[in-house]
Design an enzyme around this catalytic site. Sequence first.
Site, PDB file in Angstrom:
ATOM      1  N   GLU A   1       0.845  -1.204   0.000  1.00 49.81           N
ATOM      2  CA  GLU A   1       0.000   0.000   0.000  1.00 49.81           C
ATOM      3  C   GLU A   1       0.878   1.251   0.000  1.00 49.81           C
ATOM      4  OE1 GLU A   1      -1.936   0.668   3.798  1.00 49.81           O
ATOM      5  OE2 GLU A   1      -3.780   1.285   2.802  1.00 49.81           O
TER       6      GLU A   1
ATOM      7  N   HIS B   1       2.432   4.619   1.004  1.00 51.71           N
ATOM      8  CA  HIS B   1       2.596   5.253   2.314  1.00 51.71           C
ATOM      9  C   HIS B   1       3.242   6.622   2.172  1.00 51.71           C
ATOM     10  CE1 HIS B   1       1.387   1.516   4.226  1.00 51.71           C
ATOM     11  NE2 HIS B   1       1.386   2.141   5.384  1.00 51.71           N
TER      12      HIS B   1
ATOM     13  N   ASP C   1       3.433  -1.769   5.994  1.00 49.70           N
ATOM     14  CA  ASP C   1       2.493  -2.560   6.800  1.00 49.70           C
ATOM     15  C   ASP C   1       2.914  -4.022   6.946  1.00 49.70           C
ATOM     16  OD1 ASP C   1       1.067  -0.245   6.971  1.00 49.70           O
ATOM     17  OD2 ASP C   1      -0.676  -0.933   5.849  1.00 49.70           O
TER      18      ASP C   1
ATOM     19  N   HIS D   1      -2.087  -3.704   9.201  1.00 48.02           N
ATOM     20  CA  HIS D   1      -2.895  -2.974   8.196  1.00 48.02           C
ATOM     21  C   HIS D   1      -4.341  -2.991   8.671  1.00 48.02           C
ATOM     22  CE1 HIS D   1      -4.279  -1.691   4.214  1.00 48.02           C
ATOM     23  NE2 HIS D   1      -4.982  -2.809   4.071  1.00 48.02           N
TER      24      HIS D   1
ATOM     25  N   GLU E   1      -7.241  -2.293   7.615  1.00 51.67           N
ATOM     26  CA  GLU E   1      -8.359  -2.817   6.813  1.00 51.67           C
ATOM     27  C   GLU E   1      -8.448  -4.339   6.840  1.00 51.67           C
ATOM     28  OE1 GLU E   1      -6.344  -0.401   6.126  1.00 51.67           O
ATOM     29  OE2 GLU E   1      -7.267   1.151   4.872  1.00 51.67           O
TER      30      GLU E   1
ATOM     31  N   HIS F   1      -2.080   7.046   8.934  1.00 51.74           N
ATOM     32  CA  HIS F   1      -1.520   6.395   7.751  1.00 51.74           C
ATOM     33  C   HIS F   1      -0.351   7.223   7.199  1.00 51.74           C
ATOM     34  CE1 HIS F   1      -1.260   4.009   4.157  1.00 51.74           C
ATOM     35  NE2 HIS F   1      -1.315   5.102   3.435  1.00 51.74           N
TER      36      HIS F   1
ATOM     37  N   GLU G   1       3.942   5.371  12.001  1.00 49.90           N
ATOM     38  CA  GLU G   1       4.622   4.472  11.070  1.00 49.90           C
ATOM     39  C   GLU G   1       5.974   5.032  10.644  1.00 49.90           C
ATOM     40  OE1 GLU G   1       1.250   1.981   8.719  1.00 49.90           O
ATOM     41  OE2 GLU G   1       1.450   4.072   8.124  1.00 49.90           O
TER      42      GLU G   1
HETATM   43 ZN    ZN Z   1       0.411   1.526   7.099  1.00 55.78          ZN
HETATM   44 MN    MN Z   2      -2.299   0.098   5.803  1.00 56.76          MN
END
Ligand code: ZN
Ligand code: MN
Length: 258
Positions: free
Chosen positions: A35, A37, A46, A121, A123, A178, A183
């Site tokens: 994904e 970032h 992630d 992650h 989701e 995010h 992170e």
């Molecule tokens: Zn992430």
């Molecule tokens: Mn993610």
Amino acid sequence: MERTTAFASEMTWPDYDAAVRDGRTPILIPIGSMEQHGHHMPLHVDVLLPTEFARRVAEQTGALVAPPFTYGYKSHQKSGGGNHLPGTTSLDGATLVAALRDVIREFARHGVRRICLVNGHYENSWFIIEGIDLALRELRWDGITDMKIVVLSYWDFVDKATIGRLYPNGFPGWELEHGGVLETSLMLALHPGLVHLDRALDVAPARFPPYDVYPVRPEWTPCSGTLSSPKEASAEKGEILLEVCTTGIVAALRAEFG
Ligand code: ZN
Ligand code: MN
């Protein structure tokens, strides 16, 4: 047997078999996503983060780390910028559920009876639970009723006091984290060569209406791809997060797995 690695995939099958067949050694399964970032971090944040948490926890508990799930469920606009963005490469929910169910069933066949899903992650959350539920149902049909599975997301171990230290100017909430301070700080502590903080865009926290629209409205996602600014991130904050979350996860596994 002298233990030379925490990663199951780096062991020979006889060593792996000896470690897991009596069911006492927990298997930790990191699960992430590919994904975007932001402009400053790689696509596998992630995956890298839960894999390292799992490795640290395994070193302290004697657990083994399974190969991570490197693709996850689709990025949601309000927690990952959206699945329309370049680089983000996702599975349908049914695919992820089926893959996780299969892997849990295989570990059970080896004798494993303690599993922890280490999620990186957001989701993935409900699909992990569905994969676990289907696996446990199949195992019951096979007469296996002593499998225990823990599921956790590492950021849930960050306590209020730590949030206060990390976000002196106010906490945007985990949904908007995010590519933000959390992170980015962890990546600066673990993989500084993969972070390009000079390329990060210093955006205001994203603001969304209290509903979703499909197809998504791309203009709702900040042009950075992140949902809050990473500018206050630092390796020092990353070290604090590593310590707090690893300690918390170890305690949780000791409580659940003994
Ligand atoms: Zn992430
Ligand atoms: Mn993610």
